[in-house]
Design an enzyme around this catalytic site. Structure first.
Site: not given
Length: 382
Positions: A219-220, A223, A280, A284, A342, A348
């Site tokens: 996920h990070e 980004h 976000e 995900d 989010h 999610r």
């Protein structure tokens, strides 16, 4: 505003902000009044217990000193080493996905790989702890301690002015249950606080860890390539490194995710805002995709043995679902949908899985099932 608003109003505004910022250290009547306001927004029935508020105050004012205690107690060097290995395994899987992506040109792929390989990884806690020796605290006044901590923090911040960027600084404290990507430093950061169950357990099998913290790591990383991160290059400069055609293809694919989330309704007439939550949601979907690809390279995934009656693939997806398991009151949910980038936890989980053929196969889902989006509406980017 300073010219036009009456001085008396400005003074009152500043008084209110001062009081509101230190309510926790004022007489009980102030705390009670603040909670009455919180109840309206969140639906909470009672304040947090005193010990939780004390921990939060300590973490807020002395985060890295507090963090040293936490790390010594709960985060071993072995746990850090395994987490680091997970990150590098996902980096390899991400590079392979970028290289095999059909919609990206060779020029854009080269820039994407350059950015991926330049990610700085921070795990657990800083290499160098903050020095709080100039901060004086005592048992006489909690209020004065808050003021002293605020003054120390301001001076610490101002001391950096005019100096080279310090790339060792952390934006979260070690006990924080969260993670982040910093575009201007091109770094991915995972505090020790999130490196615990259900996200991560150094003693657990790979399916659990790749489905949990692996999805967060992915996920990070994603980004760096979401609707905002894609505008920044490998050195953290605001620069469009995409070809025009590739940028348009990316946004067309992102719009599919936006429309999917626009349709989610957590309660009554409230819809998730696909545009607000775009970054976000993309992270995900990308994070889960990359984590699964990395997991499939592990011996456990290749062996295919059942544990507790579940296949490795099923255990991967089950732990992914567990990390977003949450209970929220309607008031909190309504506020989140209107203000938070989010999506609510349930979406999610559901959102990315509806797009993943790997999930459908793992749980024998069929065309037409609620967890299977029609192929024509299915989002796939990485």
């Amino acid at each position: 505003m300073m010219k036009e608003e009456p001085i008396a109003d400005q003074k009152q505004y500043l008084r209110w902000h001062l009081v509101e910022s230190v309510t926790s250290a004022l007489p009980k009547a102030f705390g009670d009044e603040e909670f009455r306001f919180t109840k309206v927004l969140s639906g909470a029935k009672q304040p947090q217990p005193r010990w939780r508020r004390a921990f939060a105050a300590t973490d807020g004012s002395l985060g890295e000193a507090f963090g040293q205690l936490y790390v010594d107690e709960d985060f071993s060097p072995a746990a850090k080493a395994r987490a680091k290995a997970l990150v590098e395994n996902l980096r390899v899987a991400y590079a392979e996905r970028i290289q095999s992506t059909e919609w990206m040109s060779a020029a854009t792929k080269a820039e994407a790989l350059k950015k991926l390989n330049a990610f700085v990884v921070k795990i657990g806690y800083p290499d160098k702890w903050k020095d709080y020796s100039a901060l004086k605290v005592n048992r006489e006044s909690a209020l004065n301690n808050l003021f002293a901590a605020a003054e120390w923090s301001t001076k610490d911040n101002l001391s950096k002015f005019g100096k080279p960027v310090d790339r060792t600084v952390w934006g979260m404290t070690p006990p924080t249950v969260n993670a982040y990507y910093n575009a201007s430093l091109n770094e991915i950061v995972f505090p020790a606080g999130i490196l615990q169950p259900p996200f991560y357990d150094p003693k657990a099998d790979d399916a659990v860890n790749y489905g949990g913290i692996g999805a967060v790591i992915g996920h990070e990383m994603t980004h760096g390539f979401d609707d905002q991160g894609r505008k920044v290059d490998s050195q953290g400069n605001l620069r469009d490194w995409w070809t025009k055609e590739d940028g348009e293809k990316f946004m067309a694919k992102a719009d599919v995710v936006g429309k999917q989330f626009d349709a989610f309704t957590p309660l009554d007439s409230v819809h998730v805002n696909g545009k607000l939550t775009m970054g976000e949601n993309l992270a995900d979907l990308g994070g889960l995709t990359i984590a699964y690809a990395a997991f499939m390279k592990t011996p456990q995934a290749k062996a295919g043995k059942l544990i507790d009656g579940f296949t490795p693939e099923q255990r991967f997806f089950l732990n992914f679902a567990q990390i977003w398991r949450v209970n929220m009151r309607p008031e909190t949910l309504r506020q989140q949908v209107q203000t938070d980038p989010h999506s609510p936890g349930q979406f999610r989980t559901i959102g990315p899985l509806q797009n993943m053929p790997e999930f459908h196969k793992a749980f024998s889902c069929k065309e037409g099932d609620k967890m299977v989006r029609p192929a024509s509406n299915r989002a796939k980017i990485w």
